[in-house]
Scaffold this motif. Structure first.
Motif, PDB file in Angstrom:
ATOM      1  N   ALA A 215       0.834  -1.205   0.000  1.00 53.54           N
ATOM      2  CA  ALA A 215       0.000   0.000   0.000  1.00 53.54           C
ATOM      3  C   ALA A 215       0.866   1.252   0.000  1.00 53.54           C
ATOM      4  O   ALA A 215       2.017   1.229   0.465  1.00 53.54           O
ATOM      5  N   PRO A 216       0.339   2.357  -0.499  1.00 48.73           N
ATOM      6  CA  PRO A 216       1.104   3.606  -0.469  1.00 48.73           C
ATOM      7  C   PRO A 216       1.504   3.994   0.949  1.00 48.73           C
ATOM      8  O   PRO A 216       0.666   4.024   1.851  1.00 48.73           O
ATOM      9  N   MET A 217       2.784   4.242   1.137  1.00 46.99           N
ATOM     10  CA  MET A 217       3.329   4.727   2.408  1.00 46.99           C
ATOM     11  C   MET A 217       2.992   3.795   3.574  1.00 46.99           C
ATOM     12  O   MET A 217       2.793   4.241   4.713  1.00 46.99           O
ATOM     13  N   ALA A 218       2.956   2.497   3.292  1.00 42.24           N
ATOM     14  CA  ALA A 218       2.553   1.522   4.306  1.00 42.24           C
ATOM     15  C   ALA A 218       3.446   1.597   5.543  1.00 42.24           C
ATOM     16  O   ALA A 218       2.952   1.651   6.678  1.00 42.24           O
ATOM     17  N   ARG A 219       4.752   1.567   5.342  1.00 39.54           N
ATOM     18  CA  ARG A 219       5.653   1.566   6.497  1.00 39.54           C
ATOM     19  C   ARG A 219       5.731   2.941   7.168  1.00 39.54           C
ATOM     20  O   ARG A 219       6.046   3.028   8.358  1.00 39.54           O
TER      21      ARG A 219
END
Length: 264
Positions: A215-219
């Motif tokens: 997913a976008p910017m998951a971390r």
């Protein structure tokens, strides 16, 4: 009648006891929690909370009759370390849930000494302020494996027909080092993905959640995913049923996007 399941963004620390400090900051979250009780009605006989604040090597369930309190937060006013939420436990439910998990290949144990952490008592106080509803907590398995927790939800699904309200208690965004304006972009991007993923058909939805790291910017949203994993259990317990966003705001703590969801 089958009860829904929930993933709740539970807010920060002992917020229900800090309204003098927070003002109206938690009004939307509080209203969504109160609506949960109205939606479930008198069908609920007990609550099973999957708490992001308890991790064990294998699944564990709180099994005491009168759980104590765990003040797992720091830097809050002195009175918040005197808070009591005297809801009863329900050992029979803990045993039933442990048996369901173990039968499904996920061995689970019982912890009669485990008290209520703030992921449980702060979230439940607006729902059941009288603290009369029996509550059992389920730990996260320390490996935080998404599939293992979805499978745990599948195993626990029969409880929904037995008057048990299953709530995954975490946060859709949990990066304490960027819990303010610096987290705005990540929380918005990840929440947008989450909204889209949970609107997919069931099989695609499960696949998307299993691949949440893409997913976008998951971390950036979840440097460590313990506050997201309760969602997997709530999803697994209602895997073929529709999801609905029941709480959403884009200015949590002034700048963060956070959401809660109902399944079924």
């Amino acid at each position: 009648m089958t009860l829904p399941t929930y993933f709740v963004s539970h807010g920060g620390g002992p917020w229900p006891w800090m309204k003098d400090q927070y003002g109206r900051a938690y009004d939307k979250l509080e209203a969504s929690l109160q609506a949960m009780r109205r939606d479930a009605g008198d069908r609920v006989r007990a609550v099973l909370v999957v708490t992001s604040h308890w991790e064990t090597p294998g699944f564990m369930l709180s099994s005491g009759t009168a759980p104590g309190m765990i003040y797992d937060y720091g830097g809050f006013p002195p009175h918040t370390y005197q808070v009591r939420y005297p809801a009863p436990g329900e050992p029979a439910l803990a045993q039933q849930a442990a048996a369901l998990l173990s039968t499904a290949g996920h061995p689970a144990g019982l912890d009669p000494a485990r008290g209520f952490d703030h992921g449980t008592f702060s979230m439940l106080y607006p729902v059941y302020p009288e603290a009369a509803m029996p509550v059992v907590q389920l730990s996260l398995r320390r490996d935080l494996d998404p599939l293992g927790h979805i499978e745990a939800g599948r195993a626990l699904a029969p409880l929904r027909d037995d008057g048990v309200l299953l709530i995954g208690s975490g946060l859709s965004y949990h990066n304490l080092r960027q819990f303010g304006p610096s987290g705005a972009a990540a929380s918005k991007a990840f929440d947008g993905w989450l909204q889209q993923a949970l609107a997919l058909p069931p099989q695609e939805r499960t696949a998307a959640l299993l691949g949440w790291l893409d997913a976008p910017m998951a971390r950036a949203a979840h440097p460590r995913e313990e506050h997201l994993i309760p969602l997997m259990v709530a999803l697994g317990a209602a895997e073929r049923e529709p999801a609905a966003c029941v709480y959403h705001e884009e200015d949590f703590f002034g700048s963060l996007t956070v959401s809660s969801f109902r399944f079924g």
